[in-house]
Design a protein around this motif. Structure first.
Motif, mmCIF file in Angstrom:
data_model
loop_
_atom_site.group_PDB
_atom_site.id
_atom_site.type_symbol
_atom_site.label_atom_id
_atom_site.label_comp_id
_atom_site.label_asym_id
_atom_site.label_seq_id
_atom_site.Cartn_x
_atom_site.Cartn_y
_atom_site.Cartn_z
ATOM 1 N N ARG A 1 0.811 -1.221 0.000
ATOM 2 C CA ARG A 1 0.000 0.000 0.000
ATOM 3 C C ARG A 1 0.840 1.265 0.000
ATOM 4 N N TRP A 2 2.125 1.170 0.364
ATOM 5 C CA TRP A 2 2.956 2.371 0.429
ATOM 6 C C TRP A 2 3.719 2.612 -0.871
ATOM 7 N N ILE A 3 3.609 1.693 -1.817
ATOM 8 C CA ILE A 3 4.123 1.932 -3.166
ATOM 9 C C ILE A 3 2.921 2.326 -4.022
ATOM 10 N N PHE A 4 2.982 3.447 -4.653
ATOM 11 C CA PHE A 4 1.875 3.997 -5.433
ATOM 12 C C PHE A 4 0.602 4.142 -4.590
ATOM 13 N N PRO A 5 0.688 4.854 -3.451
ATOM 14 C CA PRO A 5 -0.498 5.009 -2.595
ATOM 15 C C PRO A 5 -1.630 5.746 -3.289
ATOM 16 N N GLU B 1 -7.496 -0.811 -4.328
ATOM 17 C CA GLU B 1 -6.889 -1.239 -3.071
ATOM 18 C C GLU B 1 -5.777 -2.254 -3.345
ATOM 19 N N PRO B 2 -4.792 -2.343 -2.427
ATOM 20 C CA PRO B 2 -3.694 -3.286 -2.631
ATOM 21 C C PRO B 2 -4.192 -4.713 -2.859
ATOM 22 N N TRP B 3 -3.495 -5.419 -3.739
ATOM 23 C CA TRP B 3 -3.797 -6.830 -4.003
ATOM 24 C C TRP B 3 -2.503 -7.625 -3.870
ATOM 25 N N ASN B 4 -2.429 -8.420 -2.820
ATOM 26 C CA ASN B 4 -1.250 -9.231 -2.564
ATOM 27 C C ASN B 4 -1.521 -10.691 -2.875
#
Length: 252
Positions: free
Chosen positions: A160-164, A172-175
């Protein structure tokens, strides 16, 4: 006593690709990259009810010397949409980077990370990101840039802190990316049986007829069939004798 030498079959056999996934995202530089690389596998996956989406960095507008880019880009886009439909892919997105001068860097990583967040794949597919095709065949800068950026973006998408700013856009972040599979690699590790999808792969590549007719004076179907079937059979020598589409698989 001399240790028995390992046979080629024990060293070089390709493993089956994982099949415990539902969504895949294929990210490449140009129209026709996937059709030359892995559409027989994609046809088999969509047959099995899996979702596959295509993301192309460019529209291939610089690919035909006799056509102005303003005419070539829309034409190759139409061919790509028709080609994808043959193997069961209905979602095709173009990122509109300039064909021939795609740059590896933050902008490209961000665009691919955004696509991964949008489509939320478990498997990401791309094309050979290395300088050569395993010998003296030099790769294109676009393939290298997009392949490498895709490998990086698979991790970027989950942080989430890369390309916020992507979260501010609703992405939203997708891991959840579990693997990145590289088609066209000189060092493949896994493969898919190409038999069920091979005829559709031929028809899919034939949809790029305008481009193919510039590449070769050979009859398009003869050229396409010879290329795809020959390549699948060569990979099959390492996959139990079955025609195969091979990938270098990176786990995450």
């Amino acid at each position: 006593m001399t240790e028995p030498s390992k046979t080629e079959s024990t060293v070089d056999q390709l493993k089956p690709m994982p099949d415990d996934w539902q969504r895949a995202l294929a990210v490449v530089a140009h129209p026709d990259d996937l059709e030359y690389g892995c559409s027989a596998a994609i046809a088999a996956w969509t047959d099995a009810g899996r979702e596959v989406t295509y993301v192309l960095a460019t529209r291939g507008e610089a690919g035909i010397d006799t056509l102005d880019p303003a005419e070539c880009g829309p034409l190759r886009e139409r061919e790509q949409l028709a080609s994808a439909a043959v193997v069961g892919v209905s979602e095709v997105e173009f990122l509109d980077h300039r064909d021939g001068v795609v740059e590896y860097g933050i902008a490209l990583r961000r665009d691919i990370a955004a696509a991964i967040r949008k489509y939320r794949p478990e498997l990401v597919i791309t094309l050979n990101h290395r300088d050569t095709w395993g010998g003296v065949g030099w790769n294109t800068p676009d393939h290298v840039a997009v392949g490498r950026a895709t490998l990086d973006a698979a991790a970027d998408a989950g942080n989430r802190w890369i390309f916020p700013e992507l979260a501010d856009q609703g992405l939203e972040p997708w891991n959840g990316v579990r693997w990145v599979a590289v088609a066209g690699s000189a060092t493949p590790t896994h493969a898919v049986d190409a038999t069920p999808g091979l005829e559709r792969a031929v028809r899919s590549l034939l949809e790029h007829r305008t481009y193919i007719e510039v590449l070769t004076e050979e009859d398009p179907e003869t050229y396409v069939r010879g290329f795809l079937i020959g390549f699948a059979e060569s990979m099959g020598e390492r996959f139990g004798g079955k025609p195969a589409v091979a990938f270098e698989l990176f786990g995450r």
